[in-house]
Design an enzyme around this catalytic site. Structure first.
Site, PDB file in Angstrom:
ATOM      1  N   ASP A 253     -32.157  55.236  52.335  1.00  0.00           N
ATOM      2  CA  ASP A 253     -32.062  53.921  51.712  1.00  0.00           C
ATOM      3  C   ASP A 253     -32.545  52.904  52.749  1.00  0.00           C
ATOM      4  O   ASP A 253     -31.962  52.800  53.830  1.00  0.00           O
ATOM      5  CB  ASP A 253     -30.590  53.665  51.353  1.00  0.00           C
ATOM      6  CG  ASP A 253     -30.423  52.618  50.279  1.00  0.00           C
ATOM      7  OD1 ASP A 253     -31.219  51.664  50.252  1.00  0.00           O
ATOM      8  OD2 ASP A 253     -29.478  52.751  49.470  1.00  0.00           O
TER       9      ASP A 253
ATOM     10  N   ASP B 215     -34.132  48.862  48.983  1.00  0.00           N
ATOM     11  CA  ASP B 215     -33.112  47.919  48.543  1.00  0.00           C
ATOM     12  C   ASP B 215     -33.733  46.556  48.207  1.00  0.00           C
ATOM     13  O   ASP B 215     -34.575  46.056  48.964  1.00  0.00           O
ATOM     14  CB  ASP B 215     -32.115  47.760  49.704  1.00  0.00           C
ATOM     15  CG  ASP B 215     -30.846  47.040  49.326  1.00  0.00           C
ATOM     16  OD1 ASP B 215     -30.087  47.568  48.505  1.00  0.00           O
ATOM     17  OD2 ASP B 215     -30.609  45.939  49.870  1.00  0.00           O
TER      18      ASP B 215
HETATM   19  C1  GLC Z   1     -28.479  46.175  46.766  1.00  0.00           C
HETATM   20  C2  GLC Z   1     -27.461  47.255  47.018  1.00  0.00           C
HETATM   21  C3  GLC Z   1     -26.097  46.631  47.086  1.00  0.00           C
HETATM   22  C4  GLC Z   1     -26.093  45.640  48.229  1.00  0.00           C
HETATM   23  C5  GLC Z   1     -27.227  44.632  48.098  1.00  0.00           C
HETATM   24  C6  GLC Z   1     -27.441  43.902  49.377  1.00  0.00           C
HETATM   25  O1  GLC Z   1     -28.307  45.576  45.547  1.00  0.00           O
HETATM   26  O2  GLC Z   1     -27.559  48.237  46.021  1.00  0.00           O
HETATM   27  O3  GLC Z   1     -25.084  47.580  47.235  1.00  0.00           O
HETATM   28  O4  GLC Z   1     -24.877  44.976  48.257  1.00  0.00           O
HETATM   29  O5  GLC Z   1     -28.452  45.255  47.809  1.00  0.00           O
HETATM   30  O6  GLC Z   1     -28.009  44.736  50.328  1.00  0.00           O
END
Ligand code: GLC
Length: 540
Positions: free
Chosen positions: A106, A208
Site C-alpha cells: 500500500d 492511496d
Molecule cells: C485512504 C485510506 C484510509 C486513510 C486515508 C488517508 O482513504 O484507505 O484508511 O485514512 O487514505 O491516508
C-alpha cells in the site's frame, strides 16, 4: 504470456489484509507479518480446501506513529516493529510466492506522517532544502488560513506552524502533511520508493487517495455546495483531480512495466466511473476501484445499473475492479445482511466473483463477518473520536479475524488491540471450515470454480434482464465457454423472466446454493429460483 487478456491482475482474485487485525504471532495483541505467514495456507494451499485467492494487498506496515493506523508513514522503506522487520517481510513475500500468492504494498504517497524525516526537515526553517517538499503558505492577507479547504477527517485543512510562521496543508489529519508533487525531487524520491519494493520482489501497489496528489497551483477557494460536514459542504474543484495527475500515472506505469508483470490499483477519493475512466487503462493505472458499486442498496436493479455504468465508461485497456468492503467502509453484511446474513453473504459473494472484473475481498468477509461494536472508550480511529456518536469511525470494520472459538479467537494469546466481535464463537474460520454449508465453504467453491472457468475469469458480460426486480441473470462468455449466473436477492421464491433468449435450453449446474453440481435443467425464457438461491450453470 502478457498478451493483455490473460494478465494475472485481470483474472486473479485479490484479498485485502489489514495486518494489525489478521493474526498475532507474538501475543502483543497486534497482528504481524509472522502471523500472516502462518496463515497463508488458509488463503491458498493449492487445493480447494483453501480459499484460493491469487494476490494479497497489505494495508500499510511501515514505521508510523499510527495516528491514522499506518496511513501516516514515517519511513517508506522499512517495517514497523509492531509488524516485524524487513527480514520478516522478505520471508513473507517468498512464502506467499511459493503459495502462488502475489503481493501488493500500500503506497501512501499523498502525505507522510509529521514524523517523517522529510517533514521534520521541512518544518525546521523556511530556508530548509526540503521546505518545498510540502505545501507551505502564508496566512491570508486578512489573517487566518490561506484558503477555505477542509480536511476529509474534519476541521480546516491548514495547520499553523509557530516556529516558521506559515501554514501547512493536510488533507487528512494535521499529523499527515501533504507532499508537494509539483517538486521534481519529491516525485523522484517517491518513485525510488516504488523501485525499492519492486526490487524486493513485490508484484504491485495499491495507491492511496491517488487522485489527491496535486492541488490547484493558485490555491483557489473551493466553491460551496450542500452537505453536512465541512468537507462535504464544498465542491472539490481545487484540492484534488488536477490535470497533472496523468503525467504521474504515465511515469508510474512506466516504472511498473519496466519490471514486467507488475501492476497498481488506485484508490480514488470520491470516485465515480466517469471520473475513474480518466485515470485507468493503457498507459495509466492498471485498475481503479469502483466505489460506486459499494454505495448501492441491496437491490438487483441497483447493482446492475452500477455494473452497466462502469462497463460503459471503461477506457481503452480499462478493466472493472469491484469490491464490497474494505478497511474504511462498513462491512457489506452489516449493510446488506438484514435478517439473512448467511444467505445474503452467499448471494453477494457470487455476484462479486462472477462479474466481469477483478474482485477484491476484504479479510473476514469470507466467513461472513459483520462490523464489531466498539465502546466509545476503546475507539482508536481519529474520525470516530471526533464525530462519535454520529459516526463511530472505522474501528468496527477493523476488528480481529477470529480463527477459532478459543479465548482470543486464535487471533492472539494476549489482549487484542480491538475487541473481537461478540459472535466470534460462532463466526470463526475453524467452525466454518468444518461446515460444508458455511459462507467460507461457499467462497472457496466460488473461487475455485472461477479459476477453472475462462468465461468467469475473462468472458464478456451480458445482462439478461432489462429491469431486474427479484434477482440478476447474466451471461459470461468467451469463445470456448458460456456461463449463466442467476441470483435471487430476496427471501421469496422468484421466477426471473429473461428479456433475451438463452444460447441453450439445456443447462448443467456448475455450482449453486440449492442445486447439486452437474444437476441438469431445461430452461426457456425464465429461471425459477428458491429464496436467496445462487445458480451458476453452463450449457449441457
Ligand atoms: C485512504 C485510506 C484510509 C486513510 C486515508 C488517508 O482513504 O484507505 O484508511 O485514512 O487514505 O491516508
Amino acid at each position: 504470456m502478457n498478451n493483455g487478456f490473460s494478465a494475472w491482475w485481470r483474472e486473479g482474485v485479490f484479498y485485502q489484509i489489514y495486518p494489525r487485525s489478521f493474526a498475532d504471532s507474538d501475543g502483543d495483541g497486534n497482528g504481524d507479518l509472522a502471523g500472516i505467514l502462518a496463515h497463508l495456507d488458509h488463503l491458498n494451499d493449492g487445493t480447494p480446501s483453501s480459499l484460493g485467492i491469487d494476490a494479497i494487498w497489505l494495508s500499510p506496515i511501515y514505521p508510523s506513529p499510527m495516528d491514522d493506523m499506518g496511513y501516516d508513514v514515517a519511513d517508506y522503506c522499512d517495517v514497523h516493529p509492531m509488524f516485524g522487520s524487513l527480514a520478516d517481510f522478505d520471508r513473507l513475500l517468498a512464502a506467499a510466492h511459493q503459495h502462488g500468492i502475489r503481493l501488493l504494498m500500500d503506497l501512501v504517497f499523498n502525505h507522510t506522517s509529521y514524523l517523517h524525516p522529510w517533514f521534520q526537515e521541512s518544518r525546521s526553517s523556511r530556508e530548509s532544502p526540503k521546505r518545498d517538499w510540502y505545501l507551505w503558505r502564508d496566512a491570508s492577507p486578512r489573517g487566518g488560513p490561506p484558503n477555505n479547504w477542509q480536511s476529509v477527517f474534519g476541521g480546516r485543512a491548514w495547520e499553523w506552524d509557530e516556529t516558521t510562521q506559515q501554514y501547512y496543508y493536510h488533507m487528512f489529519l494535521p499529523q499527515q502533511p501533504d507532499l508537494n508533487w509539483r517538486n521534481p525531487a519529491v516525485r523522484e524520491a517517491l518513485y525510488e520508493v516504488m523501485r525499492f519494493w519492486l526490487e524486493r520482489g513485490v508484484d504491485g501497489f495499491r495507491l492511496d487517495v491517488v487522485n489527491a496528489y496535486f492541488k490547484d497551483a493558485l490555491f483557489r477557494d473551493n466553491p460551496p455546495r450542500l452537505g453536512l460536514r465541512g468537507y462535504d459542504r464544498q465542491k472539490h474543484l481545487y484540492d484534488k483531480d488536477q490535470p497533472e495527475l496523468l503525467e504521474v500515472y504515465a511515469q508510474m506505469r512506466q516504472i511498473l512495466d519496466s519490471y514486467g508483470e507488475r501492476m497498481c490499483v488506485g484508490e480514488m477519493l470520491d470516485g465515480n466511473p466517469e471520473r475513474n475512466a480518466r485515470y485507468c487503462g493503457d498507459g495509466k493505472l492498471h485498475l481503479v476501484f469502483d466505489f460506486n458499486f459499494t454505495r448501492q442498496p441491496w437491490h438487483p436493479a441497483a447493482f446492475q445499473r452500477a455494473v452497466l455504468r462502469n462497463e460503459a465508461n471503461l477506457p481503452p485497456g480499462g478493466w472493472p475492479c469491484y469490491t464490497l468492503s474494505n478497511h474504511d467502509i462498513s462491512r457489506h453484511l452489516s449493510r446488506y445482511g438484514g435478517r439473512y446474513p448467511k444467505e445474503r453473504a452467499k448471494v453477494a459473494a457470487a455476484m462479486l466473483l462472477t462479474l466481469r472484473g477483478t474482485p477484491f475481498l476484504y479479510q473476514g468477509e469470507e466467513i461472513g463477518m459483520k462490523d464489531g461494536k466498539i465502546p466509545y472508550a476503546q475507539i482508536q480511529d481519529p474520525p470516530g473520536k471526533r464525530y462519535y456518536p454520529f459516526y463511530k469511525g472505522r474501528d468496527p470494520v477493523r476488528t480481529p479475524i477470529p480463527w477459532d472459538n478459543s479465548q482470543g479467537g486464535g487471533f492472539t494469546t494476549g489482549k487484542p488491540w480491538l475487541p473481537l466481535n461478540s459472535d466470534y464463537r460462532q463466526v470463526n474460520v475453524a467452525a466454518q471450515r468444518e461446515d460444508p454449508n458455511s459462507v467460507f465453504s461457499f467462497y472457496r467453491k466460488l473461487i475455485w470454480a472461477r479459476k477453472a472457468s475462462s468465461a468467469l475469469r475473462r468472458g464478456a458480460f451480458e445482462a439478461l434482464i432489462q429491469r431486474p426486480r427479484d434477482g440478476l441473470a447474466y451471461l459470461r462468455q468467451t469463445e470456448e465457454q458460456t456461463v449463466l449466473v442467476a441470483l435471487n436477492f430476496f427471501a421469496l421464491p422468484a421466477t426471473l423472466q429473461l428479456d433475451r433468449p438463452l444460447p441453450s435450453q439445456k443447462w448443467r449446474t456448475l455450482l449453486g446454493t440449492h442445486r447439486k453440481e452437474d444437476e441438469e435443467i431445461s430452461l426457456d425464457r425464465a429461471i425459477p429460483l428458491e429464496p436467496h438461491e445462487v445458480w451458476i450453470a453452463t450449457p449441457r
